[in-house]
Scaffold this active site. Structure first.
Site, PDB file in Angstrom:
ATOM      1  N   LYS A 153       6.232 -62.157  52.651  1.00  0.00           N
ATOM      2  CA  LYS A 153       6.514 -60.931  52.705  1.00  0.00           C
ATOM      3  C   LYS A 153       5.169 -60.143  53.447  1.00  0.00           C
ATOM      4  O   LYS A 153       5.735 -59.228  54.456  1.00  0.00           O
ATOM      5  CB  LYS A 153       6.649 -60.015  51.202  1.00  0.00           C
ATOM      6  CG  LYS A 153       7.667 -60.300  50.356  1.00  0.00           C
ATOM      7  CD  LYS A 153       7.846 -59.176  49.205  1.00  0.00           C
ATOM      8  CE  LYS A 153       6.787 -58.994  48.332  1.00  0.00           C
ATOM      9  NZ  LYS A 153       6.567 -60.571  47.617  1.00  0.00           N
ATOM     10  N   ARG A 208       9.621 -52.915  42.493  1.00  0.00           N
ATOM     11  CA  ARG A 208       9.481 -54.265  41.908  1.00  0.00           C
ATOM     12  C   ARG A 208      10.450 -54.113  40.638  1.00  0.00           C
ATOM     13  O   ARG A 208      10.866 -55.307  40.220  1.00  0.00           O
ATOM     14  CB  ARG A 208       8.343 -54.557  41.545  1.00  0.00           C
ATOM     15  CG  ARG A 208       7.171 -55.075  42.282  1.00  0.00           C
ATOM     16  CD  ARG A 208       7.396 -56.681  42.703  1.00  0.00           C
ATOM     17  NE  ARG A 208       6.380 -57.343  42.620  1.00  0.00           N
ATOM     18  CZ  ARG A 208       5.191 -57.472  43.411  1.00  0.00           C
ATOM     19  NH1 ARG A 208       5.004 -56.987  44.286  1.00  0.00           N
ATOM     20  NH2 ARG A 208       4.323 -58.540  42.990  1.00  0.00           N
ATOM     21  N   ARG A 262      -3.075 -71.981  48.191  1.00  0.00           N
ATOM     22  CA  ARG A 262      -3.713 -70.809  49.046  1.00  0.00           C
ATOM     23  C   ARG A 262      -5.326 -70.440  48.477  1.00  0.00           C
ATOM     24  O   ARG A 262      -5.499 -70.780  47.337  1.00  0.00           O
ATOM     25  CB  ARG A 262      -3.147 -69.267  48.780  1.00  0.00           C
ATOM     26  CG  ARG A 262      -3.385 -68.437  49.921  1.00  0.00           C
ATOM     27  CD  ARG A 262      -2.590 -67.088  49.171  1.00  0.00           C
ATOM     28  NE  ARG A 262      -1.353 -67.081  49.811  1.00  0.00           N
ATOM     29  CZ  ARG A 262      -0.353 -65.807  49.847  1.00  0.00           C
ATOM     30  NH1 ARG A 262      -1.118 -64.678  49.033  1.00  0.00           N
ATOM     31  NH2 ARG A 262       0.638 -65.911  50.218  1.00  0.00           N
ATOM     32  N   ARG A 269      -7.482 -67.336  43.998  1.00  0.00           N
ATOM     33  CA  ARG A 269      -7.052 -66.276  43.280  1.00  0.00           C
ATOM     34  C   ARG A 269      -6.590 -66.576  41.824  1.00  0.00           C
ATOM     35  O   ARG A 269      -5.801 -67.308  41.647  1.00  0.00           O
ATOM     36  CB  ARG A 269      -6.101 -65.162  43.737  1.00  0.00           C
ATOM     37  CG  ARG A 269      -6.613 -64.127  44.747  1.00  0.00           C
ATOM     38  CD  ARG A 269      -5.663 -63.632  45.576  1.00  0.00           C
ATOM     39  NE  ARG A 269      -4.266 -63.137  44.963  1.00  0.00           N
ATOM     40  CZ  ARG A 269      -3.351 -62.584  45.645  1.00  0.00           C
ATOM     41  NH1 ARG A 269      -3.284 -62.228  46.914  1.00  0.00           N
ATOM     42  NH2 ARG A 269      -2.181 -62.313  45.037  1.00  0.00           N
ATOM     43  N   ARG A 322       4.934 -65.260  37.718  1.00  0.00           N
ATOM     44  CA  ARG A 322       5.281 -64.398  38.586  1.00  0.00           C
ATOM     45  C   ARG A 322       6.490 -64.687  38.961  1.00  0.00           C
ATOM     46  O   ARG A 322       7.183 -63.312  39.210  1.00  0.00           O
ATOM     47  CB  ARG A 322       4.313 -64.358  39.550  1.00  0.00           C
ATOM     48  CG  ARG A 322       2.914 -63.692  39.029  1.00  0.00           C
ATOM     49  CD  ARG A 322       1.723 -64.059  40.470  1.00  0.00           C
ATOM     50  NE  ARG A 322       1.871 -63.380  41.534  1.00  0.00           N
ATOM     51  CZ  ARG A 322       1.480 -63.893  42.817  1.00  0.00           C
ATOM     52  NH1 ARG A 322       0.505 -64.883  42.664  1.00  0.00           N
ATOM     53  NH2 ARG A 322       1.485 -63.264  43.904  1.00  0.00           N
TER      54      ARG A 322
HETATM   55  P1  AMP Z   1       1.576 -59.117  45.324  1.00  0.00           P
HETATM   56  O1  AMP Z   1       0.427 -59.317  46.345  1.00  0.00           O
HETATM   57  O2  AMP Z   1       2.650 -57.997  45.623  1.00  0.00           O
HETATM   58  O3  AMP Z   1       2.208 -60.263  44.789  1.00  0.00           O
HETATM   59  O4  AMP Z   1       1.101 -58.174  43.931  1.00  0.00           O
HETATM   60  C1  AMP Z   1      -0.067 -58.969  42.797  1.00  0.00           C
HETATM   61  C2  AMP Z   1       0.106 -58.230  41.686  1.00  0.00           C
HETATM   62  O5  AMP Z   1       0.057 -57.031  41.613  1.00  0.00           O
HETATM   63  C3  AMP Z   1       1.521 -58.634  40.896  1.00  0.00           C
HETATM   64  O6  AMP Z   1       1.692 -59.782  40.561  1.00  0.00           O
HETATM   65  C4  AMP Z   1       1.559 -57.288  39.989  1.00  0.00           C
HETATM   66  O7  AMP Z   1       0.659 -57.772  38.851  1.00  0.00           O
HETATM   67  C5  AMP Z   1       1.011 -56.287  40.676  1.00  0.00           C
HETATM   68  N1  AMP Z   1       1.813 -55.298  41.763  1.00  0.00           N
HETATM   69  C6  AMP Z   1       2.104 -55.342  42.913  1.00  0.00           C
HETATM   70  N2  AMP Z   1       2.890 -54.479  43.290  1.00  0.00           N
HETATM   71  C7  AMP Z   1       3.476 -54.181  41.981  1.00  0.00           C
HETATM   72  C8  AMP Z   1       4.740 -53.321  41.365  1.00  0.00           C
HETATM   73  N3  AMP Z   1       5.206 -52.655  42.527  1.00  0.00           N
HETATM   74  N4  AMP Z   1       4.810 -52.886  40.290  1.00  0.00           N
HETATM   75  C9  AMP Z   1       3.973 -53.652  39.231  1.00  0.00           C
HETATM   76  N5  AMP Z   1       3.193 -54.342  39.578  1.00  0.00           N
HETATM   77  C10 AMP Z   1       2.638 -54.679  40.979  1.00  0.00           C
END
Ligand code: AMP
Length: 215
Positions: free
Chosen positions: A13, A88, A127, A162, A173
């Site tokens: 993404k 999400r 990663r 990370r 996740r």
């Molecule tokens: P990402 O880099 O988009 O995978 O986001 C990393 C983490 O941030 C996710 O595993 C969630 O804990 C949190 N996060 C990111 N975007 C959202 C969202 N729209 N709603 C809730 N948690 C989010």
């Protein structure tokens, strides 16, 4: 152009959003990046989000909506935006609908990335990110490995995995994605907005998406 990017964690993404940003001159809004920045800065939002993120859980909708409302009102969003990692959940999608209505904005499309799960797990657990805050280069042991293990090619900083890219958290996740985020495909299909592309190479997925967007 106003777009939403949907896809499992690790589906590309972020990478594909960056390519669409260049192509259409719009801004990328990544809630994950905003939250990681808040955690690193130790801000009140960061303090609320930290524990959820470490477990691979979603941060509460109220926190996310506060961030998004503020961000979408900023002037650089006027030419268009791509929402990367938001919404999400169905409640977030409903709240976004209300917010866009308030701002008199519509969506052009919801870009959906369909990437095989084994590719995603290999990609996420492999990663490594540079720990130097002013660099943050990203490598992958499966493809784009650094020349010297554990060391950034660009700045010599130490590379680290990370917390949320360790295998058990990656699986958590993905489970969260299937349970809470995948239903958004049906939600936006009802609005006739979904464009799905399938594969694993980000460049090919991008080309297919641009062809579908038709602009
Ligand atoms: P990402 O880099 O988009 O995978 O986001 C990393 C983490 O941030 C996710 O595993 C969630 O804990 C949190 N996060 C990111 N975007 C959202 C969202 N729209 N709603 C809730 N948690 C989010």
């Amino acid at each position: 152009m106003r777009l939403i990017m949907l896809g499992a964690p690790g589906s590309g993404k972020g990478t594909i959003s960056k390519m669409l940003v260049e192509k259409y001159n719009i801004v990328q809004i990544s809630t994950g990046d905003i939250l990681r920045g808040a955690v690193a800065a130790g801000s009140p939002v960061g303090k609320q989000a930290d524990a959820y993120m470490k477990r691979g859980d979603l941060v509460p909708d109220g926190v996310i909506m506060g961030i998004m409302e503020e961000r979408l009102r900023e002037a650089d969003c006027a030419p268009g935006f791509i929402l990367d990692g938001f919404p999400r959940t169905i409640p977030q999608a409903e709240a976004l609908g209300g917010l866009l209505k308030k701002l008199s904005l519509g969506l052009d499309a919801v870009c959906n990335l369909d990437v095989p799960e084994d590719v995603i797990i290999r990609r996420l657990t492999g990663r490594r990110t540079c720990t130097n805050p002013s660099c943050q280069a990203i490598y992958n042991l499966d493809g784009k490995a650094p020349k010297k293990e554990g060391v950034c090619d660009r700045c010599g900083g130490a590379l680290a995995q990370r917390d949320d890219e360790k295998e058990d958290v990656v699986r958590a996740r993905l489970k969260t994605y299937v349970e809470k985020t995948e239903p958004l495909i049906g939600y936006y299909e009802n609005e006739g907005l979904v464009l799905t592309v399938a594969g694993s190479e980000s460049r090919l997925l991008f080309d297919q998406m641009v062809a579908k967007l038709g602009k």
